[in-house]
Scaffold this active site. Structure first.
Site, mmCIF file in Angstrom:
data_model
loop_
_atom_site.group_PDB
_atom_site.id
_atom_site.type_symbol
_atom_site.label_atom_id
_atom_site.label_comp_id
_atom_site.label_asym_id
_atom_site.label_seq_id
_atom_site.Cartn_x
_atom_site.Cartn_y
_atom_site.Cartn_z
ATOM 1 N N HIS A 370 1.372 -10.142 -5.362
ATOM 2 C CA HIS A 370 1.868 -9.031 -5.898
ATOM 3 C C HIS A 370 1.301 -7.785 -5.175
ATOM 4 C CE1 HIS A 370 3.198 -10.128 -10.216
ATOM 5 N NE2 HIS A 370 2.295 -11.137 -9.781
ATOM 6 N N LYS A 561 2.510 6.609 -12.509
ATOM 7 C CA LYS A 561 2.231 5.262 -12.127
ATOM 8 C C LYS A 561 0.661 5.464 -11.771
ATOM 9 C CE LYS A 561 5.664 5.736 -8.915
ATOM 10 N NZ LYS A 561 6.238 4.452 -8.451
ATOM 11 N N ARG A 562 0.116 4.382 -11.126
ATOM 12 C CA ARG A 562 -1.295 4.473 -10.740
ATOM 13 C C ARG A 562 -1.481 5.497 -9.825
ATOM 14 N NH1 ARG A 562 -5.471 1.123 -13.227
ATOM 15 N NH2 ARG A 562 -6.766 1.973 -11.561
ATOM 16 N N LYS A 567 1.135 5.151 -2.998
ATOM 17 C CA LYS A 567 2.324 5.545 -3.835
ATOM 18 C C LYS A 567 2.493 7.085 -3.552
ATOM 19 C CE LYS A 567 0.838 2.358 -7.456
ATOM 20 N NZ LYS A 567 2.177 1.460 -7.431
ATOM 21 N N THR A 669 8.322 -1.540 -10.931
ATOM 22 C CA THR A 669 9.055 -1.855 -11.931
ATOM 23 C C THR A 669 9.238 -0.680 -12.704
ATOM 24 O OG1 THR A 669 7.004 -2.474 -12.971
ATOM 25 C CG2 THR A 669 8.371 -4.275 -12.334
ATOM 26 N N LYS A 673 12.999 0.810 -14.960
ATOM 27 C CA LYS A 673 13.121 1.333 -16.273
ATOM 28 C C LYS A 673 13.754 2.851 -16.079
ATOM 29 C CE LYS A 673 8.764 -0.995 -17.055
ATOM 30 N NZ LYS A 673 7.158 -0.761 -16.789
HETATM 31 C C1 26V Z 1 -5.951 -6.077 -7.953
HETATM 32 C C2 26V Z 1 -7.299 -6.354 -8.245
HETATM 33 C C3 26V Z 1 -7.933 -6.586 -7.262
HETATM 34 C C4 26V Z 1 -9.242 -7.186 -7.432
HETATM 35 C C5 26V Z 1 -10.035 -6.157 -8.782
HETATM 36 C C6 26V Z 1 -9.033 -6.250 -9.858
HETATM 37 C C7 26V Z 1 -7.691 -6.127 -9.625
HETATM 38 C C8 26V Z 1 -6.721 -5.619 -10.698
HETATM 39 C C9 26V Z 1 -5.520 -5.456 -10.373
HETATM 40 C C10 26V Z 1 -5.018 -5.798 -8.916
HETATM 41 C C11 26V Z 1 -3.509 -5.760 -8.867
HETATM 42 C C12 26V Z 1 -2.861 -5.224 -7.980
HETATM 43 C C13 26V Z 1 -1.651 -5.929 -7.455
HETATM 44 C C14 26V Z 1 -0.447 -5.059 -8.323
HETATM 45 O O1 26V Z 1 -0.707 -4.553 -9.577
HETATM 46 N N1 26V Z 1 0.476 -5.090 -7.812
HETATM 47 C C15 26V Z 1 1.865 -4.557 -8.529
HETATM 48 O O2 26V Z 1 2.440 -5.542 -8.945
HETATM 49 C C16 26V Z 1 3.592 -5.261 -9.636
HETATM 50 C C17 26V Z 1 4.314 -6.255 -10.050
HETATM 51 O O3 26V Z 1 4.828 -7.144 -9.439
HETATM 52 C C18 26V Z 1 4.665 -4.585 -8.452
HETATM 53 O O4 26V Z 1 5.739 -3.946 -9.213
HETATM 54 C C19 26V Z 1 3.971 -3.326 -7.727
HETATM 55 O O5 26V Z 1 4.934 -3.087 -6.738
HETATM 56 C C20 26V Z 1 2.593 -3.847 -7.281
HETATM 57 O O6 26V Z 1 1.825 -2.724 -6.860
#
Ligand code: 26V
Length: 826
Positions: A370, A561-562, A567, A669, A673
């Site tokens: 992701h 968004k975050r 971003k 995503t 929406k």
């Molecule tokens: C990463 C980490 C790293 C370790 C610590 C905790 C933690 C928690 C969450 C994440 C996730 C980062 C990746 C993420 O959210 N990616 C997003 O995924 C979406 C669904 O596929 C996508 O639409 C977004 O573009 C993407 O940024």
């Protein structure tokens, strides 16, 4: 193949929609008020009413839920398991009502109650915020689509007692508050203590200066208690399960080991063990180095695999059947330890040989990536494995030994390659590279939009793609139209249904039939009216909950968004400042009045992101106070962005901001929406936005800025100072920030932003894209002045959004990764 899965599910939907409505509904509701809360309907609080409605709904679905499980047990189909550290569910009540098809009953019976303010009751439900952002919300959309497509599936996650923090804005600053969403009993969850699993942990824990630390030596056990939540598919035929694990300790927990009779010590240990599922880590995209996060991941994997294997063994007696009966999808690398844990089960418990075990493991598991951000790629210290799960480490080392021997054999002249591909990073503290483990130990690695999958394959892990070309594939994300259109935007959904029928709800490609209506003046008018109603509704909600006034006659422009540098909320606010300068310089300048909405949380430790929140708020205040701009442009920061806020703001938005530095947003995503709710997108060629523009035609999008290739190519010579020196508007905007125009009482506060943009090279290339962004914004404003032309493009966008249903995405996963089929529940 893909189409077949969807069509099959659709036919079933047409054949039969379960009739849940029963006349006993209101009595059931009253009974719950009386029996659960000992209160009469007229005296009940909104919260009590919510619980009673939710419980009576759960009564209604219980039979069907059990029936689904029985059908799956009897038919013994291939099952899909979605392992995810996050499920960003939001509220459940409205979606269950809609998917069960009992709206009429709820409306007739409960609305008739004079004591019942329906919207307030709905608002009483807290958001289940068990995720950070896109990755967690995708998991929630996926399990809904799996149930709707009648695929036998289960989600596995953690039951965090505290979800993503609550964001409060004080003097423009983000303040984080704990989100104790389970403070009151959650009516949707069902504890299943009889299905508790026991997990070995190689160490015990102790508190050192408030930090949880491992105490090597003594091993211990954790208990995983399942809490099940029904996942209702649209039409109510299949009700799958989301199983969230809560950590607990055995009742007899190690008391025997405290020979000194350290009763208090034993209780403290229990409390420490239960901290494992206490809180969701709120950092997205930076690695949480904490050992507790590692234990959380291990706990999710161990509990879920034990459960999955036990279920497999109940109906199958041959391990060879595992990949034919079980597909496990790893949502990012967070559950990648599943590779080692499944190997362990097959080697140590089933006593199979290595080769057979390896073959079964790889064929059962699949991995989704992701993010390409290097700082988000997980690596865990070998030391953590030694302490928590030494056997997993042994297995990972053996996987690596064999894999590197393979690499050596295929590329005998390339010594460096082995160290690049190794599962173990040497040099400094030894670490396990979780993405490498996930790619080597599964049969499928997918990205979440075409460009993202391509970059993953050709740049980030190209040497893995060279070794395993058949493993790499793309599955472009989607979102569930039940929550994001049908439930979130009732008026527009009704207009669509009135115009093209209701088949779009379970087959979003049907929205194509709206295409001719873009040329229908009456339909355009009605589209604009629904948008206006949604904007008014949002404005009054915002005023009543946050005390902020916005004018629904202005363009509603949203970036929600975050908060993250890539971003580029900073690019958006820089453009706002450019407009501010133009208006101050030319008081009679004609620009369409606009409200710029921002909403989003910054990771508590991400200082620059938090400073961007502060800048947005300060700019908003200065603009409000300046007579030259007040009423013409406005910045509104909507606090505490979550699923429920998104459900309100997206239907009310005219403009969707998708302006990441090209090559950095894996998919997005939210972009989808907005598109299905009739907003026009201003965006870069990044993530799924590229495919959305392909579907609708670029002439119906406002695309701008460097492409991913141009970003990569210009890195070597990009100089933000050039833009400062040569573009007067860019310079004027930056100077206002740097000279404390927005921080009169807090001089110098935005220095880190100046440093990032000017001294540290503007890594995300804000300044490179600012002029083309401003031009695109200009065109957008001009189009808005022509409501008919605007409505035409917006309707075309809606008509072309059908591909971005998570039903389509899930059908592709089912056909191309899982080889799973619907199992109709009759
Ligand atoms: C990463 C980490 C790293 C370790 C610590 C905790 C933690 C928690 C969450 C994440 C996730 C980062 C990746 C993420 O959210 N990616 C997003 O995924 C979406 C669904 O596929 C996508 O639409 C977004 O573009 C993407 O940024």
């Amino acid at each position: 193949m893909t189409k077949t899965v969807v069509n099959q599910a659709l036919k079933q939907h047409e054949r039969k929609t379960v009739r849940f409505s029963d006349k006993a509904g209101y009595e059931r509701y009253q009974k719950h008020l009386l029996m659960d809360h000992v209160v009469l309907p007229e005296a009940a609080s909104q919260r009590e009413r919510f619980e009673a409605v939710a419980r009576s709904l759960r009564d209604l679905l219980t039979e069907r839920w059990l029936h689904t499980q029985q059908t799956h047990d009897k038919e013994n189909p291939k099952r899909v398991y979605y392992l995810s550290m996050e499920f960003l569910i939001g509220r459940t009540l409205t979606n269950n009502i809609i998917n069960l098809g009992v709206e009429d009953y709820v409306r007739e019976e409960l609305q008739a109650d004079p004591h019942q303010d329906w919207t307030e009751v709905v608002e009483t439900e807290p958001d289940a915020g068990l995720g950070n952002g896109g990755l967690g919300r995708l998991a929630a959309c996926f399990i809904e689509s799996l149930a709707t497509l009648q695929i036998p599936a289960m989600g596995y996650g953690l039951r965090y007692e505290y979800g993503i923090f609550r964001q409060v804005i004080e003097n423009g600053f983000q303040i984080e508050q704990p989100d104790h969403w389970l403070a009151q009993p959650d009516p949707w969850e069902v504890a299943q203590p009889r299905q508790t699993v026991q997990i070995p942990v190689g160490c015990q824990f102790e508190l050192h200066d408030g930090v949880l630390q491992a105490k090597p030596g003594l091993g211990t056990h954790l208990l995983g208690v399942p809490y099940d939540r029904p996942v209702v598919g649209y039409g109510g035929q299949t009700i799958n399960t989301l199983r969230l694990w809560g950590a607990a300790t055995p009742d007899h927990f190690d008391f025997g080991e405290f020979s000194s009779g350290d009763f208090v010590g034993a209780i403290v240990d229990r409390i420490l063990a239960e901290t494992v599922t206490r809180v969701l880590y709120p950092d997205d995209s930076t690695r949480a180095g904490q050992a507790l996060r590692f234990v959380q991941e291990y706990f999710l994997v161990c509990c879920s695999l034990a459960d999955i294997v036990a279920r497999f063994q109940r109906t199958n007696d041959d391990w060879q059947l595992l990949p034919q009966k079980v597909a496990i999808q790893l949502n990012d690398t967070h559950p990648a330890m599943a590779v080692a844990e499944l190997m362990r089960i097959l080697l140590d418990d089933a006593e199979l040989g290595w080769d057979e075990t390896w073959d079964l493991t790889v064929r059962t598991l699949a991995y989704t990536n992701h993010t390409l951000l290097p700082e988000a790629l997980e690596k865990w210290p070998v030391r953590f494995f030694e302490l928590v799960c030494p056997r997993s480490l042994e297995i990972i080392h053996e996987i690596n030994r064999r894999f590197l021997a393979d690499v050596q054999q295929r590329y005998p002249d390339d010594d460096q390659r082995a160290s690049r591909l190794s599962l173990v990073e040497e040099g400094g503290e030894q670490q396990i590279r979780m993405a490498n483990l996930a790619i080597v130990g599964t049969h499928s690695t997918n990205g979440v939009a075409k460009i993202h999958s391509d970059l993953l394959r050709t740049r980030v892990v190209s040497e893995f793609a060279e070794m395993f070309p058949e493993r790499f594939n793309n599955k472009t994300n989607g979102v569930t139209p039940r929550r994001w259109l049908l439930a979130a935007n009732r008026d527009f959904a009704s207009l669509i249904t009135e115009s093209i029928g209701d088949r779009w709800i379970a087959d979003l490609s049907e929205l194509r039939h709206l295409m001719p209506l873009a040329e229908d003046a009456t339909f355009r008018q009605r589209f604009l009216e629904t948008k206006q109603t949604a904007k008014k509704r949002f404005a009054s909600w915002l005023e009543s909950t946050a005390g902020q006034q916005v004018n629904p006659e202005t363009i509603f422009d949203s970036q929600i968004k975050r908060i993250h540098e890539y971003k580029r909320q900073l690019l958006n606010i820089l453009h706002v400042i450019v407009l501010y300068n133009r208006l101050r310089e030319n008081l009679s300048l004609a620009i369409p009045p606009r409200t710029f909405f921002f909403a989003g949380k910054a990771a508590p430790a991400y200082r620059l992101a938090k400073l961007i929140v502060k800048l947005i708020n300060n700019v908003g205040r200065v603009i409000d106070e300046d007579p030259a701009t007040a009423g013409r442009i406005k910045v509104a920061f909507v606090p505490n962005y979550n699923v429920s806020v998104a459900e309100r703001l997206i239907p009310a938005s005219d403009v969707s901001e998708q302006i990441s530095t090209a090559g950095y947003e894996a998919s997005g995503t939210g972009n989808m929406k907005f598109m299905m709710n009739g907003a026009l997108t201003i965006g870069t060629r990044d993530g799924a936005t590229i495919e959305m523009a392909e579907e609708a035609g670029e002439e119906n999008f406002f695309l701008f800025g460097l492409t991913a290739e141009q970003v990569a190519e210009s890195r070597s010579y990009y100089n933000p100072r050039w833009h400062y020196d040569n573009d007067p508007e860019t310079r004027a905007a930056l100077d206002l920030i740097f000279n404390d125009h927005f921080s009169r009482d807090e001089p110098g506060i935005f220095t880190p932003i100046r440093e990032s943009l000017m001294d540290r090279g503007d890594y995300f290339m804000h300044l490179a894209d600012l002029t083309s962004y401003a031009e695109a914004q200009q065109k957008l404003g001009e189009l808005y002045a022509d409501p008919d032309a605007w409505a035409r493009k917006a309707i075309i966008n809606v008509a072309c959004s059908g591909r971005f249903s998570s039903d389509r995405t899930i059908a592709e996963y089912a056909a191309e990764i899982w080889d799973a089929e619907p199992c109709p529940v009759t």
